[in-house]
Design an enzyme around this catalytic site. Structure first.
Site, PDB file in Angstrom:
ATOM      1  CE  LYS A 162      10.293  38.163  -3.161  1.00  0.00           C
ATOM      2  NZ  LYS A 162      11.621  37.664  -2.772  1.00  0.00           N
ATOM      3  NE  ARG A 170      -5.505  15.172   5.217  1.00  0.00           N
ATOM      4  CZ  ARG A 170      -6.143  16.019   6.037  1.00  0.00           C
ATOM      5  NH1 ARG A 170      -6.427  15.655   7.249  1.00  0.00           N
ATOM      6  NH2 ARG A 170      -6.520  17.207   5.617  1.00  0.00           N
ATOM      7  CB  THR A 171       0.079  15.925   1.253  1.00  0.00           C
ATOM      8  OG1 THR A 171      -1.241  15.448   1.012  1.00  0.00           O
ATOM      9  CG2 THR A 171       1.026  15.377   0.211  1.00  0.00           C
ATOM     10  NE  ARG A 215      -1.243  19.282  -2.030  1.00  0.00           N
ATOM     11  CZ  ARG A 215      -2.076  18.741  -1.133  1.00  0.00           C
ATOM     12  NH1 ARG A 215      -2.798  19.520  -0.356  1.00  0.00           N
ATOM     13  NH2 ARG A 215      -2.187  17.440  -1.027  1.00  0.00           N
ATOM     14  CG  HIS A 273      -2.822  13.790  -4.053  1.00  0.00           C
ATOM     15  ND1 HIS A 273      -1.536  13.546  -3.576  1.00  0.00           N
ATOM     16  CD2 HIS A 273      -3.489  14.373  -3.020  1.00  0.00           C
ATOM     17  CE1 HIS A 273      -1.456  13.977  -2.328  1.00  0.00           C
ATOM     18  NE2 HIS A 273      -2.616  14.482  -1.967  1.00  0.00           N
TER      19      HIS A 273
HETATM   20  N1   CP Z   1      -5.255  14.111   1.440  1.00  0.00           N
HETATM   21  C1   CP Z   1      -4.665  15.308   1.317  1.00  0.00           C
HETATM   22  O1   CP Z   1      -4.096  15.614   0.274  1.00  0.00           O
HETATM   23  O2   CP Z   1      -4.763  16.116   2.402  1.00  0.00           O
HETATM   24  P1   CP Z   1      -4.058  17.528   2.549  1.00  0.00           P
HETATM   25  O3   CP Z   1      -4.688  18.461   1.533  1.00  0.00           O
HETATM   26  O4   CP Z   1      -4.297  17.958   3.956  1.00  0.00           O
HETATM   27  O5   CP Z   1      -2.603  17.346   2.236  1.00  0.00           O
END
Ligand code: CP
Length: 357
Positions: free
Chosen positions: A80, A51-52, A101, A129
């Site tokens: 590396k 999703r993100t 991320r 998040h």
């Molecule tokens: N909600 C969320 O962070 O989903 P993903 O890990 O799929 O990005």
């Protein structure tokens, strides 16, 4: 120009503006179709995502911009040994804004210190998040009509669930919000979140039974037990199915309660719940794209209007204290100085991952 590392990087008023902009985009997407023409978003995903990453990329494409990036650490030079700091110093030459991320807590805060373009934390380990929080706030606001005077239940892995930490932080600032924290004792919220709740005078309870408390809730935020953060598989297997929301439990809830989940779901919501009109987690994922459009647009407009970064003031480096959080970015990369914020006489908190020392 600013970075978004925590939901607290926006004031309540600014969050209201972002949600209002997302509402406008939903109502009239064509008006925004070229707003980011000529701009590029880099998605640096050192950890898996559906999703993100894809909603960030869809958001930029629907704003008329372009995207580049990688979807796993294994396809980047992290394999590396390249550091987060060096990665962002390079990528900022190729993109106008970065969504990152990383599995280590505090990684986004490290990136912020080295970037000349806005960095958005798309999840740093079990820490925070913030764009999921914007998604959650937009969902709650659109479907409940308010962010205040709500009883919000958060259920599942409240220890490692970064979406939980971010949502609590954000919702602590709204009047009349009561939190019902439902988890096994081993998966309760970390100390730094509990301390923030106490300091804010939050109305909250920590309980173990979902059945006994679901009737109180206006919003139920279910979460997955975060397998990838457990030190041993036995603990995960013991705890993974402690909470399963099913039709029988939904029958105990208010008729207008809404069920959110950041997703992915494993077993914690039975598929029979998907058809209940109170189950809004798939709409929530769609709202995530619109709120990320609002966020990208806002950050790029700010960057153009006020070039030059407000780099965070860091506390002095320490040669005596060491962060013991095994998930902290300082444990994974050389060259990141140990830095601590004093929270009370004799008490210190890691400036990167926010764990108490
Ligand atoms: N909600 C969320 O962070 O989903 P993903 O890990 O799929 O990005």
């Amino acid at each position: 120009m600013r970075h978004v590392i925590s939901p607290l990087d926006f004031s309540v008023e600014e969050i209201g503006q972002l949600l209002a902009l997302a509402d406008e985009i939903i109502a009239n997407p064509a008006a925004y179709a070229h707003k980011c023409a000529g701009k590029k978003l880099a998605t640096l995903f050192f950890e898996p995502s559906t999703r993100t990453r894809l909603s960030f990329e869809a958001a930029m494409l629907e704003l008329g911009g372009q995207v580049l990036g990688f979807s796993s650490a294994s396809s980047s030079s992290a394999t590396k040994g390249e550091s987060v700091a060096d990665t962002v110093r390079i990528v900022q030459n190729y993109a106008d804004i970065i969504a990152m991320r990383h599995p280590k807590e505090g990684a986004a805060a490290v990136a912020r210190q080295f970037a000349r373009v806005p960095v958005i934390n798309a999840g740093d380990g079990g820490h925070l998040h913030p764009t999921q929080t914007l998604t959650d706030l937009l969902t709650i606001h659109r479907l409940k009509g308010r962010l205040s005077h709500l009883t919000v239940g958060l259920c599942g892995d409240l220890k490692f669930g970064r979406t939980v930490h971010s949502l609590i932080r954000a919702m602590l600032r709204y009047e009349g919000v009561r939190f019902v924290l439902v988890s096994p004792r081993e998966l309760q919220v970390p100390a730094y979140i509990r301390t923030e709740m106490e300091a804010a005078g939050a109305d909250f309870v920590q309980v173990e039974s979902l059945e006994e408390h679901i009737a109180e809730m206006d919003v139920l935020y279910m979460t997955r037990v975060q397998q990838e953060r457990f030190a041993n598989v036995e603990d995960y297997l013991r705890l993974k199915d402690v909470y399963i929301l099913d039709a029988a439990k939904m029958a105990l809830a208010k008729p207008d309660m809404i069920v959110l989940h950041p997703l992915p779901r494993v077993n914690e919501i039975a598929h029979e719940v998907d058809d209940d009109p109170r189950a809004v987690y798939f709409r929530q994922a769609l709202f995530g794209k619109y709120v990320r459009m609002a966020l990208i647009l806002t950050l790029l407009e700010e960057a153009e209007a006020r070039p030059g970064l407000a780099r965070a003031e860091l506390p002095a480096a320490s040669d005596t204290l060491v962060c013991r959080n095994p998930h902290c970015i300082t444990t994974a990369e050389n060259g990141i100085r140990q830095r601590f914020v004093q929270t009370a006489p004799g008490r210190w908190r890691c400036a990167w991952c926010e764990h108490d020392v």
